[in-house]
Design a protein around this motif. Sequence first.
Motif, mmCIF file in Angstrom:
data_model
loop_
_atom_site.group_PDB
_atom_site.id
_atom_site.type_symbol
_atom_site.label_atom_id
_atom_site.label_comp_id
_atom_site.label_asym_id
_atom_site.label_seq_id
_atom_site.Cartn_x
_atom_site.Cartn_y
_atom_site.Cartn_z
ATOM 1 N N TRP A 146 0.808 -1.209 0.000
ATOM 2 C CA TRP A 146 0.000 0.000 0.000
ATOM 3 C C TRP A 146 0.848 1.270 0.000
ATOM 4 O O TRP A 146 0.415 2.303 -0.508
ATOM 5 C CB TRP A 146 -0.956 -0.009 1.192
ATOM 6 N N GLN A 147 2.037 1.188 0.524
ATOM 7 C CA GLN A 147 2.901 2.367 0.514
ATOM 8 C C GLN A 147 3.264 2.757 -0.917
ATOM 9 O O GLN A 147 3.216 3.939 -1.286
ATOM 10 C CB GLN A 147 4.164 2.106 1.332
ATOM 11 N N ARG A 148 3.603 1.773 -1.734
ATOM 12 C CA ARG A 148 3.943 2.073 -3.134
ATOM 13 C C ARG A 148 2.706 2.496 -3.913
ATOM 14 O O ARG A 148 2.779 3.375 -4.790
ATOM 15 C CB ARG A 148 4.616 0.856 -3.790
ATOM 16 N N VAL A 149 1.576 1.887 -3.588
ATOM 17 C CA VAL A 149 0.331 2.292 -4.248
ATOM 18 C C VAL A 149 0.025 3.751 -3.939
ATOM 19 O O VAL A 149 -0.349 4.526 -4.839
ATOM 20 C CB VAL A 149 -0.837 1.381 -3.812
ATOM 21 N N GLU A 150 0.179 4.146 -2.688
ATOM 22 C CA GLU A 150 -0.099 5.537 -2.314
ATOM 23 C C GLU A 150 0.851 6.505 -3.009
ATOM 24 O O GLU A 150 0.472 7.630 -3.334
ATOM 25 C CB GLU A 150 -0.008 5.695 -0.798
ATOM 26 N N ARG A 151 2.078 6.082 -3.259
ATOM 27 C CA ARG A 151 3.022 6.940 -3.983
ATOM 28 C C ARG A 151 2.535 7.232 -5.407
ATOM 29 O O ARG A 151 2.891 8.261 -5.994
ATOM 30 C CB ARG A 151 4.405 6.290 -4.028
#
Length: 434
Positions: free
Chosen positions: A400-405
């Motif tokens: 989810w961290q990369r998705v949010e980026r």
Amino acid sequence: MIAPDLAAAQGRHLDALARAYADILGTEGYDGVLLYSGHAHRHFADDQTASFAAYGHFLHWVPMAGLAHSWLLVRPDHRPTLYFHAPEDFWHLMPRLPEEAWVEAFEVELRAETPPPSLPAGRFAVLGEVSAALASALGAEANPEALTARLDELRVRKNDYEVACLREANRRALAGHRAAREAFLAGGAELDCQLAYLGATRSRESDLPYQNIVGINAHGGVLHYQHYDIDTPARRNGLLLDGGHRYRGYCADITRTWPGPDADPIFAPLVEGVTALQRRLVTALRPGLSYVALHEQMHAGLGTLLVEHGLVRCSADAAVATGITRAFCPHGLGHLLGLQVHDPGGRVAADGTPLSPPACHPALRLTRELEAGMVVTMEPGLYIIPMLLERFRDSRDIDWQRVERLADHGGVRIEDNVLVTAQGPDNLTLHDAE
């Protein structure tokens, strides 16, 4: 002026149409068919009309997409009669027939009135936006399903003239894409990109085959984004442009995605990955291939792409099986293209058998085996769409961290228009100048 070789190809096109219509009308038991070009519709309680494009089967014969209130009578062993609506009018410019060879293939009758012409004795059908009552008053049938389906199928495979028109529509649309990209990189807002596109293609918006999608940042993740912001955002992460063109009735439908100057470093490699996947899928095109199978190959490729770029932690197969790839790409791989952006016949086999899309891919518009002469779009995508990803919110399979980026980058779509041939795919979109 139309080039001599294109004029000759159009002549062959019309001859082939006459033969095909004679066969189809004979098989279906009709003495002829009356095709209505259609007309623009007024907005409710107003005197202004919406944009207009002629009915596809009328346009198959008459390459004038803006010609309204006109009729074409096709009968075996007769020259087709074009009832050309040309009223005397000081409010509007009167339509004119071009000085081109194709006009000589028709008996032309200039008419000021809009009602249909009377029909000779026999069994006739009327196709287009007509009521059953109007057809009945003519002693004819309105839009009979079997006849319409046969004529839809006639448009599935394109001849040399049609391919040449589609190729030219692509060439002109690409000029618009290049201009829009330059406007974006120069700091333009969505409206600036659209205006640059129109200028480069020498088009007005109502002439385009569909409203261009010009999405900067998160707007690129709205599949049919319908606005043009007039202000440039503080950060320019990316531009997704889905823009077309119409040439002699035939449509281009092209999408490109470009990283912006403020894009996250993980975005450009993702654009490159979707582009590479699209090129591989295009290379696979051949007669006899199931388009459903090709669509499933797209999802397998998206699964691999999600793994390679660290957006998911599970295997590529698991990303497909659990529906994660469908959350990142909810639309189909493509569709038939021609006189309509979504040309008819994509979900019906050549023998008329309905071909519904798979239950897990309800948006797929093309579900039949490919044949030489078909022109299809190839448009894999990968988007950050919060409402679709939400059901996986508790899953540890997604980073989810990369998705949010990537959330404010919208998404990626790469779309070309490709002719299927026995010798392999002929990409009508790719040009040396791209």
